[in-house]
Each structure stands twice: as structure tokens, then as C-alpha cells.
Scaffold this motif. Structure first.
Motif: not given
Length: 74
Positions: A30-49
Motif C-alpha cells: 500500500d505504501e510501495e505500490g510502484e515497487l510492487a508493480g515492478t515485481f509483478g505483485v498482484q496478490s498478497i501476501p507474495t514472497l520473493l526469494f
């Protein structure tokens, strides 16, 4: 709901895992929407390793501690 559950699991793992094994970082989409978009986060929670600065695995939805450790190779 799910994000709070995952957050609790990650906070516990952060206490168990040493810095040379892994680093756990949480991002509020919610605070870092641009970052979420950069990494293709469409659903939460999403874990990136990451390994060596590159995403090597991605998980969507709540994962228990054992699943997170397995994904980290611990």
C-alpha cells in the motif's frame, strides 16, 4: 488477515535464521505500490526469494515456516 499471518511467521523466522543464512524483508504494498508493480505483485501476501540479487522463487499466499525454510534452502 493473510498478510498479518504471514508477517507473524516471517517475524518468528527472522529470530531463528542467522544473517548469513538469509535476510527477511517486508514491504507494505500500500505504501510501495510502484515497487510492487515492478515485481509483478498482484496478490498478497507474495514472497520473493532472491539469490545473488536475482529472484529465484516466488510464492503467493500464506506459507508456513517449514515451506519458507525449504524455499530458502535451510
Amino acid at each position: 488477515g493473510p498478510c498479518r499471518m504471514q508477517g507473524t511467521i516471517l517475524e518468528q523466522l527472522d529470530k531463528e535464521i542467522t544473517a548469513n543464512q538469509a535476510k527477511i524483508v517486508k514491504v507494505n504494498v500500500d505504501e510501495e505500490g510502484e515497487l510492487a508493480g515492478t515485481f509483478g505483485v498482484q496478490s498478497i501476501p507474495t514472497l520473493l526469494f532472491y539469490k545473488d540479487g536475482k529472484v529465484v522463487n516466488k510464492a503467493v499466499g500464506v506459507r508456513d515456516a517449514a515451506a519458507v525454510k525449504k524455499a530458502l534452502g535451510i
